[in-house]
Write a protein that holds these residues in place. Structure first.
Motif, PDB file in Angstrom:
ATOM      1  N   MET A  21      92.871 -64.072   0.321  1.00  0.00           N
ATOM      2  CA  MET A  21      93.673 -63.131  -0.477  1.00  0.00           C
ATOM      3  C   MET A  21      93.866 -63.731  -1.871  1.00  0.00           C
ATOM      4  SD  MET A  21      93.820 -61.138   2.044  1.00  0.00           S
ATOM      5  CE  MET A  21      94.757 -59.805   1.314  1.00  0.00           C
ATOM      6  N   VAL A  22      92.852 -63.557  -2.736  1.00  0.00           N
ATOM      7  CA  VAL A  22      92.825 -64.245  -4.023  1.00  0.00           C
ATOM      8  C   VAL A  22      93.969 -63.836  -4.933  1.00  0.00           C
ATOM      9  CG1 VAL A  22      90.344 -64.659  -3.954  1.00  0.00           C
ATOM     10  CG2 VAL A  22      91.204 -62.494  -4.878  1.00  0.00           C
ATOM     11  N   ASP A  23      94.512 -62.636  -4.737  1.00  0.00           N
ATOM     12  CA  ASP A  23      95.588 -62.175  -5.606  1.00  0.00           C
ATOM     13  C   ASP A  23      96.957 -62.715  -5.194  1.00  0.00           C
ATOM     14  OD1 ASP A  23      95.371 -60.655  -3.267  1.00  0.00           O
ATOM     15  OD2 ASP A  23      96.489 -58.980  -4.146  1.00  0.00           O
ATOM     16  N   MET A  24      97.044 -63.339  -3.998  1.00  0.00           N
ATOM     17  CA  MET A  24      98.326 -63.836  -3.521  1.00  0.00           C
ATOM     18  C   MET A  24      98.348 -65.335  -3.241  1.00  0.00           C
ATOM     19  SD  MET A  24      99.729 -60.845  -0.952  1.00  0.00           S
ATOM     20  CE  MET A  24      98.274 -60.744   0.072  1.00  0.00           C
ATOM     21  N   VAL A  25      97.192 -65.924  -2.996  1.00  0.00           N
ATOM     22  CA  VAL A  25      97.157 -67.293  -2.488  1.00  0.00           C
ATOM     23  C   VAL A  25      97.737 -68.296  -3.479  1.00  0.00           C
ATOM     24  CG1 VAL A  25      94.828 -67.823  -3.340  1.00  0.00           C
ATOM     25  CG2 VAL A  25      95.697 -68.952  -1.267  1.00  0.00           C
ATOM     26  N   SER A  26      97.706 -67.999  -4.773  1.00  0.00           N
ATOM     27  CA  SER A  26      98.238 -68.941  -5.756  1.00  0.00           C
ATOM     28  C   SER A  26      99.754 -68.896  -5.847  1.00  0.00           C
ATOM     29  CB  SER A  26      97.629 -68.666  -7.131  1.00  0.00           C
ATOM     30  OG  SER A  26      98.046 -67.391  -7.605  1.00  0.00           O
ATOM     31  N   GLN A  27     100.371 -67.833  -5.336  1.00  0.00           N
ATOM     32  CA  GLN A  27     101.814 -67.673  -5.470  1.00  0.00           C
ATOM     33  C   GLN A  27     102.563 -67.762  -4.141  1.00  0.00           C
ATOM     34  OE1 GLN A  27     103.262 -67.354  -8.607  1.00  0.00           O
ATOM     35  NE2 GLN A  27     101.151 -67.856  -9.168  1.00  0.00           N
ATOM     36  N   LEU A  80     109.761 -73.277  -5.882  1.00  0.00           N
ATOM     37  CA  LEU A  80     110.907 -72.723  -6.597  1.00  0.00           C
ATOM     38  C   LEU A  80     110.466 -72.004  -7.862  1.00  0.00           C
ATOM     39  CD1 LEU A  80     113.975 -72.423  -6.844  1.00  0.00           C
ATOM     40  CD2 LEU A  80     114.024 -74.633  -8.028  1.00  0.00           C
ATOM     41  N   ILE A  81     109.518 -72.588  -8.591  1.00  0.00           N
ATOM     42  CA  ILE A  81     109.033 -71.941  -9.817  1.00  0.00           C
ATOM     43  C   ILE A  81     108.341 -70.627  -9.490  1.00  0.00           C
ATOM     44  CG2 ILE A  81     107.369 -72.179 -11.702  1.00  0.00           C
ATOM     45  CD1 ILE A  81     108.073 -75.129 -11.817  1.00  0.00           C
ATOM     46  N   LYS A  82     107.572 -70.613  -8.400  1.00  0.00           N
ATOM     47  CA  LYS A  82     106.889 -69.365  -8.020  1.00  0.00           C
ATOM     48  C   LYS A  82     107.882 -68.323  -7.527  1.00  0.00           C
ATOM     49  CE  LYS A  82     102.619 -71.850  -7.088  1.00  0.00           C
ATOM     50  NZ  LYS A  82     101.633 -72.331  -6.084  1.00  0.00           N
ATOM     51  N   TRP A  83     109.026 -68.805  -6.984  1.00  0.00           N
ATOM     52  CA  TRP A  83     110.091 -67.857  -6.631  1.00  0.00           C
ATOM     53  C   TRP A  83     110.653 -67.216  -7.901  1.00  0.00           C
ATOM     54  CZ3 TRP A  83     115.317 -68.254  -8.045  1.00  0.00           C
ATOM     55  CH2 TRP A  83     116.147 -67.268  -7.493  1.00  0.00           C
ATOM     56  N   PHE A  84     110.869 -68.005  -8.956  1.00  0.00           N
ATOM     57  CA  PHE A  84     111.399 -67.467 -10.200  1.00  0.00           C
ATOM     58  C   PHE A  84     110.492 -66.379 -10.763  1.00  0.00           C
ATOM     59  CE2 PHE A  84     114.172 -71.270 -10.743  1.00  0.00           C
ATOM     60  CZ  PHE A  84     115.341 -70.601 -11.087  1.00  0.00           C
ATOM     61  N   THR A  85     109.177 -66.556 -10.644  1.00  0.00           N
ATOM     62  CA  THR A  85     108.245 -65.601 -11.240  1.00  0.00           C
ATOM     63  C   THR A  85     107.935 -64.404 -10.352  1.00  0.00           C
ATOM     64  OG1 THR A  85     106.380 -66.906 -10.407  1.00  0.00           O
ATOM     65  CG2 THR A  85     107.159 -67.396 -12.631  1.00  0.00           C
ATOM     66  N   ASN A  86     108.307 -64.461  -9.057  1.00  0.00           N
ATOM     67  CA  ASN A  86     107.921 -63.395  -8.137  1.00  0.00           C
ATOM     68  C   ASN A  86     109.080 -62.722  -7.401  1.00  0.00           C
ATOM     69  OD1 ASN A  86     104.778 -63.464  -7.969  1.00  0.00           O
ATOM     70  ND2 ASN A  86     105.378 -65.609  -7.822  1.00  0.00           N
ATOM     71  N   HIS A  87     110.293 -63.304  -7.431  1.00  0.00           N
ATOM     72  CA  HIS A  87     111.345 -62.818  -6.537  1.00  0.00           C
ATOM     73  C   HIS A  87     111.828 -61.421  -6.886  1.00  0.00           C
ATOM     74  CE1 HIS A  87     114.069 -64.116  -9.775  1.00  0.00           C
ATOM     75  NE2 HIS A  87     114.968 -63.333  -9.219  1.00  0.00           N
ATOM     76  N   SER A  88     111.637 -60.991  -8.130  1.00  0.00           N
ATOM     77  CA  SER A  88     112.088 -59.639  -8.479  1.00  0.00           C
ATOM     78  C   SER A  88     111.285 -58.578  -7.735  1.00  0.00           C
ATOM     79  CB  SER A  88     111.972 -59.413  -9.988  1.00  0.00           C
ATOM     80  OG  SER A  88     110.629 -59.585 -10.421  1.00  0.00           O
TER      81      SER A  88
END
Length: 562
Positions: free
Chosen positions: A161-167, A194-202
């Motif tokens: 899942m190339v669109d999700m695996v980095s996050q 934690l950083i990926k949570w900041f960019t994706n949690h919304s």
């Protein structure tokens, strides 16, 4: 000290205690309940902090001179400012110590040392007949993967899942459930950091992984409405904090991830019930279901939980309850010293789908650890119903070693056995995995005659080899074996046809009009089935099983004109 200074000191002391209390509560999330050990620890920590603050505020440093050999040194020592301050400090210290003593005494009075009989009766165990309860099932209902293999497959699916695996990452939960009458494991994705949570949690978590335990097929299920409440979230959307603020007095057990029959993700949150003293005899009293997307919560009494929910009682809790039942029948000291009539569960367990529920399976052995079982139990994870079956035979780890010995040249490792019924014989079924954790072949071993081990590259091949081996070994005679596989015949009009792949082989699942039974037609043995369509009338020769009938022959029939 002036009154103003004393007032300021008091305010600062209370503020310090309240700050510690808020920080501790927000992070640790203890339930406000006298039956929760965490609540007592919370109160004791606060009492100790308050006592320390009172001591600091009640003391002052008094200077004095010390003389020795004609020389003087200026020193200081702490002293209470007043007798009243001293008495208040010691009162706080005594109350803190009293809380510790009550906590320790409560633990002792709640233990099995004092309440052996009550612990032994926590679980109601019913002795049942193996052949009455455990019917021969279709092999499309047998989970061939364990959690480790499911984890390996889930991680590989996530890697595509190339669109999700980095996050996002795959959680290691992998709850085994029955989903649309199939054993599957499900696990949510989680934020990678934690950083990926900041960019994706919304937006939330976009998917979960679902793995079919029989076909080994895995799917990343993308959600239109994303998961907004999870274990990897923070602040108010963390599932533990979300539950605690809604139910401050509930003592939650291990939370699990499940999906309902429509695929909607939920958190299943069992609530502990202490039945013995302050801290003893833990079972489940209520269950909170939390929609992982919306956060909406519904509170149920344990007996009213919806049928689709599979995991209310954790396997570890059920195992502990049976160990109390098996070891404490003659009291606590007998369980430690002479150990007369003491039975315990074996080292390990697995899951069986039965009556649309998930049951924990484990063997029962004597405390002496004689490498053999005297029976086994099935324990329902939704209702706590426990069934005991008296069957002597190989202990699971011995069975695993025996199966591995058959393929030692390949280095395969066996999964923990499943208990199945083959020809009326209690049988261990194991998948054999290679070094990468992928299933390569299968083994069946007779529990009572554990030298009888059959291997096959597919489940069907393994079963055929095992049945023949039982005949060759004299466990069953050939007439009995054929009787159990007696062929029947049926003629009917095809209502529905579905093609699937099992163990790398194509099969057709067919429904005939007016029949609730499903017929399994292996393409390798019945290639002519591809000539037929919905509406054709066919005649099947088949072996009757509990849920899926194995077709051995397809005879010519009237075909529809296309």
């Amino acid at each position: 000290m002036s009154k103003k200074a004393k007032l300021l000191t008091g305010v600062l002391s209370v503020a310090a205690v309240l700050l510690v209390a808020f920080a501790y509560y927000y992070v640790v999330l203890p339930p406000i309940n006298i039956h929760a050990p965490g609540f007592w620890i919370f109160v004791i920590v606060l009492a100790a902090v308050f006592t320390g603050v009172v001591g600091l505020c009640s003391m002052t440093m008094t200077e004095y001179y010390k003389e020795w050999a004609g020389r003087q040194w200026k020193q200081s020592k702490p002293e209470f400012k007043s007798k009243k301050a001293e008495r208040f400090f010691y009162l706080c210290a005594v109350l803190t110590a009293a809380l510790v003593v009550i906590f320790l005494i409560g633990g002792l009075l709640s233990s099995e040392i004092v309440n052996a009989s009550a612990y032994q009766k926590l679980l109601n165990v019913e002795t049942r007949s193996f052949t009455d309860d455990i019917h021969e099932v279709s092999y499309d209902q047998i989970p061939v993967l364990d959690k480790d293999s499911a984890t390996t497959i889930g991680n590989r699916v996530m890697g595509t899942m190339v669109d999700m695996v980095s996050q996002f990452e795959v959680s290691d939960m992998y709850t085994q459930i029955n989903y649309q009458n199939k054993p599957v494991r499900v696990t949510p994705l989680q934020y990678g950091s934690l950083i990926k949570w900041f960019t994706n949690h919304s937006d939330g978590i976009p998917a979960y992984i679902r793995i079919d335990m029989t076909t080994q097929e895995a799917e990343c299920v993308r959600l239109e409405q994303k998961i907004r409440y999870s274990m990897s979230d923070h602040f108010g959307r963390n599932i533990y904090r979300h539950l605690r603020f809604a139910y401050p007095t509930y003592m939650f057990d291990d939370i699990s991830f499940e999906i309902d029959e429509s695929g909607t993700p939920y958190w299943i949150c069992p609530v502990k019930k202490y039945n013995i003293g302050l801290f003893g005899g833990v079972t489940i009293g209520r269950v909170v279901l939390c929609n992982a997307v919306t956060g909406e919560m519904t509170d149920y009494a344990v007996e009213d939980v919806p049928q689709w929910v599979d995991r209310v009682y954790s396997a570890d809790m059920l195992i502990s309850l049976y160990d109390y039942h098996g070891t404490l029948k003659h009291g606590y000291f007998n369980s430690v010293l002479s150990q007369k009539d003491c039975l315990v569960t074996t080292d390990g367990y697995n899951y069986i789908a039965l009556d649309d529920d998930v049951w924990v399976y484990t063997g029962i052995t004597s405390v002496g650890q004689d490498k053999s079982n005297v029976g086994f139990v099935l324990m329902n994870q939704r209702t706590m119903e426990t069934r005991y079956y008296v069957i002597s035979g190989a202990e699971e780890n011995s069975a695993m070693s025996s199966a591995e010995g058959k393929v030692q040249h390949l280095g395969y490792k066996a999964t923990f056995p499943l208990l199945i019924n083959v020809g009326g014989q209690p049988t261990y079924f194991m998948a054999l995995k290679d070094s990468s954790g992928l299933v390569k072949s299968y083994a069946m071993l007779n529990i009572e005659k554990y030298q009888t081990v059959a291997i096959g590259d597919s489940v069907n091949e393994c079963e055929k080899n095992y049945r023949q081996l039982m005949v060759d070994s004299g466990i069953v005679d050939e007439a009995e074996s054929e009787m159990k596989k007696e062929s029947r015949q049926i003629t009917g009009r095809i209502e529905k046809m579905v093609q699937t792949v099992l163990d790398g082989n194509s099969h057709f699942y067919i429904l005939l009009e007016g029949q609730s039974r499903i017929f399994d037609v292996p393409l390798s043995d019945n290639a002519d089935i591809v000539r037929y369509n919905t509406g054709d009338t066919v005649t099947f020769s088949y072996h009757e099983n509990e849920s899926l009938n194995e077709v051995t022959k397809v005879e010519a029939a009237q075909q529809t004109v296309q």
